[in-house]
Design an enzyme around this catalytic site. Sequence first.
Site, PDB file in Angstrom:
ATOM      1  CG  HIS A  31      84.331  15.677 -57.125  1.00  0.00           C
ATOM      2  ND1 HIS A  31      83.493  16.763 -56.979  1.00  0.00           N
ATOM      3  CD2 HIS A  31      83.554  14.665 -57.582  1.00  0.00           C
ATOM      4  CE1 HIS A  31      82.263  16.416 -57.319  1.00  0.00           C
ATOM      5  NE2 HIS A  31      82.275  15.139 -57.695  1.00  0.00           N
ATOM      6  CG  ASP A  33      87.797  20.059 -61.995  1.00  0.00           C
ATOM      7  OD1 ASP A  33      87.316  19.802 -60.855  1.00  0.00           O
ATOM      8  OD2 ASP A  33      87.082  20.389 -62.965  1.00  0.00           O
ATOM      9  N   GLY A 118      76.237  13.721 -66.700  1.00  0.00           N
ATOM     10  CA  GLY A 118      77.633  13.641 -66.270  1.00  0.00           C
ATOM     11  C   GLY A 118      78.598  13.445 -67.422  1.00  0.00           C
ATOM     12  CD  GLU A 154      79.051  24.994 -66.876  1.00  0.00           C
ATOM     13  OE1 GLU A 154      79.753  24.848 -67.894  1.00  0.00           O
ATOM     14  OE2 GLU A 154      78.346  24.086 -66.407  1.00  0.00           O
ATOM     15  CG  ASP A 166      83.203  18.863 -67.217  1.00  0.00           C
ATOM     16  OD1 ASP A 166      83.950  17.965 -66.815  1.00  0.00           O
ATOM     17  OD2 ASP A 166      82.157  19.196 -66.626  1.00  0.00           O
TER      18      ASP A 166
HETATM   19  C1  GLA Z   1      81.669  18.226 -62.968  1.00  0.00           C
HETATM   20  C2  GLA Z   1      82.404  19.567 -63.055  1.00  0.00           C
HETATM   21  C3  GLA Z   1      83.905  19.354 -63.297  1.00  0.00           C
HETATM   22  C4  GLA Z   1      84.504  18.368 -62.307  1.00  0.00           C
HETATM   23  C5  GLA Z   1      83.635  17.114 -62.212  1.00  0.00           C
HETATM   24  C6  GLA Z   1      84.080  16.174 -61.108  1.00  0.00           C
HETATM   25  O1  GLA Z   1      81.698  17.576 -64.197  1.00  0.00           O
HETATM   26  O2  GLA Z   1      81.866  20.344 -64.109  1.00  0.00           O
HETATM   27  O3  GLA Z   1      84.578  20.605 -63.253  1.00  0.00           O
HETATM   28  O4  GLA Z   1      84.695  18.967 -61.061  1.00  0.00           O
HETATM   29  O5  GLA Z   1      82.271  17.422 -61.960  1.00  0.00           O
HETATM   30  O6  GLA Z   1      85.331  15.644 -61.414  1.00  0.00           O
END
Ligand code: GLA
Length: 389
Positions: A31, A33, A118, A154, A166
């Site tokens: 969390h 980015d 995830g 997205e 990601d």
């Molecule tokens: C998800 C979101 C990412 C990032 C993560 C937490 O995977 O797609 O952009 O914020 O959660 O690190």
Amino acid sequence: MSIESEFQTTFKRAAQVVARAPGRVNLLGGHTDYNLGLALPVAIDRAVHVAVAARDDGFVRTVSRQIGETGEFEIGDRQPVGRWDDGVKGAVAALVEAGGAPTGFDLLVDSDIPMEAGLSSSAAFLVAVASAVFTLNNRPLDGLDLAKTAQRIENDFLGTPCGLLDQMASVLCRPGEAILIDFRDLSTRPVPLPSNLHILVGYTGVARKLASGEYAKRRDECARAVARLRELGELGELGEKDATTLRDVSAEMLDRRRLDLDPLLMRRAFHVVSENERVIAGAKALEDGDLLLLGALLNRAHTSLRLNYEVSCDELDAMVTALRSADGVMGARLVGAGFGGCAIAVAEHDFDDGALAVIASRYKILAERDGRVFAVTPGEGASVRRVSA
Ligand code: GLA
């Protein structure tokens, strides 16, 4: 069977372009980015494969081997309908936005990344689809352009408020390396992985259904923490109002304002600020081959994600406990947005199937449900190629 042969079997014609995009695990930097912070992901050896070939009747036909569904829409249809192939429409829309004039096409997708776990299955899907569709229409995309295009689909087309972690991991990672991403300027630095580092993934069996509403809420709470600190005069001297984020906030600043900031916003902000510090320490630990420290940082990250950021759940905590109970595991934390999905662990030796099954059985005792534990190898980033006839 290769994606090309699967395409031939499915559509009775040859593919013209094939693309591949891997999932990722993020060693540290949960969390961060969307707060313009730091992260340390690796691509994994599981990926989405896409094959496409042009059609001249203005239709798009889609087939997913992983979920066993097909679809069809006209190339001019820009309406997401809540179906698995909305992202394909989004890629067409992005191509039009970029000035392209797409033809119809047949598209086959297959993937071995578990969905809603995830591990970035949806980002990898959009990276592979965008890469294939743009290349088919002679507008190849790579590097950051590809990552940002997939993110835009997205965010803007599918309405998911994700950051860029990601997509950048899927596009830019290389085997044997993590990348240290700085989301403020989107620069990256490869960080070689020690040869004795092994990465385990524990899937809780809980799809992260809750995630999107809570994810947007966390983003909002971070923005509120920044706004309050600005109100208190802490961020006054720093540039444009809208450009200020938690990246501009230090642990000392939070400490100074501990009585002025709402306790919930304080915890959210403290997670992000301390997580950025853990990423820097984690990159150094990798460079030094210090797996003990790396593991400790993962453990602290999980505690902070659980208590400060509140994105864990009983099943993730149980998986983290089960992973940590295995001999050779140095540390574990939840990965991705949280609220279900997977935890990861770093270990100093590899695990055979029997040892992985022991961890899964411990998880079952703790969580009273089945999970799955597997090893991943840091793999190659996204690629695309034209298939010669
Ligand atoms: C998800 C979101 C990412 C990032 C993560 C937490 O995977 O797609 O952009 O914020 O959660 O690190």
